[in-house]
Design a protein around this motif. Structure first.
Motif, short mmCIF file in Angstrom:
data_model
loop_
_atom_site.label_atom_id
_atom_site.label_comp_id
_atom_site.label_asym_id
_atom_site.label_seq_id
_atom_site.Cartn_x
_atom_site.Cartn_y
_atom_site.Cartn_z
N UNK B 262 0.84 -1.21 0.00
CA UNK B 262 0.00 0.00 0.00
C UNK B 262 0.87 1.26 0.00
N UNK B 263 1.94 1.22 0.78
CA UNK B 263 2.83 2.39 0.83
C UNK B 263 3.52 2.60 -0.52
N UNK B 264 3.92 1.50 -1.15
CA UNK B 264 4.66 1.60 -2.41
C UNK B 264 3.76 1.79 -3.62
N UNK B 265 2.46 1.64 -3.43
CA UNK B 265 1.54 1.77 -4.56
C UNK B 265 1.53 0.53 -5.44
N UNK B 267 -0.24 -2.14 -5.28
CA UNK B 267 -1.55 -2.77 -5.52
C UNK B 267 -2.20 -2.26 -6.79
N UNK B 268 -1.76 -1.09 -7.26
CA UNK B 268 -2.31 -0.55 -8.50
C UNK B 268 -1.56 -1.07 -9.72
#
Lengths: 255, 272
Positions: B262-265, B267-268
């Motif tokens: 989530x912090x690293x992005x 999931x997108x």
């Protein structure tokens, strides 16, 4: 019907920042969206729109700042509100081997919908899916896939709907058809809709408010009419170009 | 199915939805079903014929009848259990569906339980026919192990899930570049857990490593049962204790990796 108080913003974003190793994607933005409103998030590629929407959804954790949806802090308690929101994005797909009906059934159960079969039937009628309801999702045309994604996004009758370029790559007729369905849904359910788009005609038609982003910050935030007046332009595309190219508002340009 | 409040912490209906999703997928693709049976069957036949050969030519192996086939079946249970978990997870990455799931009310614990359930379904589809062929071809009835088989199964499946959970977390955090781990990581355990030979065969330093791995206890227990006709409950108890520790560690690691994603992005993103 929406469970929120009229005065409470459906989405509140406070000093939201996202800094990656490669650079700053969102540099401390704040806004609040009135319940039942349709707002556009505009900006060029890399402006921070998708990252902002992803942070509102809880898919990306903010570096700083706070996101609240329907009064719930997304960092602390997102699971208590996720069943009241939904989204559509070109960055995700539905499983391609599953039929449209199977996909909608799976998501209907994930969202805890009481009568999944009935709801699929309603959406199939509303969004004209009956013809390909039992076809694998991967074998649909781009327009059909968009309708299916929209059906998934509306399955749980969301109070907050986040749309990332909902009509990208669609022909004008299909895109217009989708916009009409979104207008109908908002009118029927009083939903709050935040959409990121590059289609200025779409924004002028649907949105009562436009948030213009550039390089991770909000460059302007107003109604379409006020933006047109402020920049002295005839349409939002020209306003978009003014902002993207740093030309400023009409009064500044005159000086 | 019942209709729980979608906001509640744990929902069997959401787990059922995910199991249904994987069931639809498997049902729609015969290569996926064939793949479940194909390799375990090849393995079992190869080791079965080898065992038939050596038992005819060596007195010790004549006494130790069934250890090769037993080992290969239990090894496949361990390997396929992890693979069943990891492949169901990877299906979401391949389908670019992870964003839909992470944005839905599905909780990480429910997702993990659904993957565990699918690992059992895939194992049943893959392994049951193989065990039946082993009975027919080599007169080796793995079900005659009775309670011992249940103990072996429990310990092996717990290990396979722990590995599957960690691998899924690493893929979630690092993207599809880490996909290869799902296919290969278990082979690290093949020599260390002494699938086909006693722990005493290893050098002393590696014996310490081997006894830190729960499957080692299972394979030693299987040999004790088939060669000495003794069920080593002590080995199973140690394996279970280690498994509980590793499983808890794996879940904690998965949650940490999910937060990091989530912090690293990540999931997108679904690419490398």
């Amino acid at each position: 019907m929406p469970e929120i108080a009229v005065t409470e913003p459906a989405i509140a974003v406070e000093n939201l920042k996202k800094i990656y190793k490669a650079g700053t994607a969102v540099a401390g933005i704040s806004f609040a969206l009135r319940a039942g409103s349709i707002t556009a998030l505009l900006g060029g590629n890399g402006a921070g729109k998708t990252t902002t929407i992803a942070m509102i959804m809880g898919l990306v954790a903010p570096t700083e700042g706070r996101v609240s949806v329907l009064g719930t802090d997304m960092a602390q308690n997102r699971h208590s509100v996720l069943h009241r929101m939904n989204f559509e994005s070109p960055y995700v797909d539905m499983p391609m081997r599953l039929t449209v009906r199977q996909n909608l059934r799976v998501f209907g159960n994930l969202y805890g919908i009481p009568d999944v079969r009935g709801r699929i039937g309603e959406l199939a009628n509303d969004l004209d899916l009956n013809e390909f309801l039992d076809r694998p999702t991967g074998k649909l045309s781009a327009g059909q896939k968009t309708r299916v994604s929209l059906a998934k996004a509306l399955l749980n009758r969301p109070e907050v709907l986040l749309l990332d370029e909902p009509t990208a790559s669609l022909d004008p007729d299909t895109a217009d058809w989708i916009r009409t369905r979104l207008e109908d849904y908002r009118a029927a359910h009083g939903a709050t809709i935040l959409l990121a788009s590059h289609n200025m005609g779409e924004v002028e038609r649907l949105c009562e408010r436009v948030i213009m982003m550039k390089r991770g910050v909000i460059e302007d935030d107003d109604t379409p009419q006020n933006l047109l007046a402020k920049y002295g332009r005839k349409n939002l595309e020209e306003v978009f170009l003014d902002i993207a190219r740093g030309r400023g508002v009409a009064s500044e340009a005159a000086q | 199915m019942t209709t729980p409040n979608p906001a509640i912490a744990f929902s069997p209906r959401r787990i059922g939805a995910m199991v249904l999703r994987y069931w639809y997928l498997m049902r729609s693709s015969w290569p996926r079903l064939l793949e479940l049976i194909y390799w375990p069957m090849v393995q079992m036949l190869m080791w079965g014929f080898l065992q038939s050969y050596v038992t005819e030519n060596a007195t010790f192996f004549a006494r130790a009848g069934g250890t090769f086939i037993g080992a290969v079946l239990l090894w496949d249970l361990l390997f396929r259990g992890q693979l069943g978990f990891s492949i169901s997870f990877l299906e979401e990455m391949w389908a670019r569906n992870m964003g839909n799931l992470m944005m839905s009310p599905l909780r990480p614990a429910e997702f993990v339980i659904a993957l565990m359930a699918m690992s059992l379904v895939r194992l049943a589809i893959g392994m049951v026919p193989v065990t039946l062929v082993a009975m027919w071809f080599f007169q080796f009835n793995v079900y005659s192990l009775g309670f011992a088989l249940a103990a072996f199964f429990l310990n092996l499946i717990l290990t396979s899930w722990s590995v599957g959970i960690v691998v899924s977390g690493v893929v979630l955090r690092n993207g599809m570049g880490a996909e290869g781990l799902a296919w290969t990581i278990m082979f690290l355990l093949l020599p260390l857990t002494c699938v086909y030979y006693p722990v005493a065969t290893l050098p002393y330093a590696l014996q310490i490593v081997a006894w830190a791995l729960p499957p080692t206890y299972v394979f030693e227990g299987m040999r004790a049962l088939l060669i000495e006709h003794t069920f080593r409950a002590d080995l199973m108890a140690w394996a279970l204790v280690l498994n509980v520790v590793y499983f808890a560690g794996a879940v904690a690691a998965f949650l940490k990796l999910l937060e990091s994603a989530r912090r690293q992005g990540s999931l997108m993103q679904t690419g490398e």
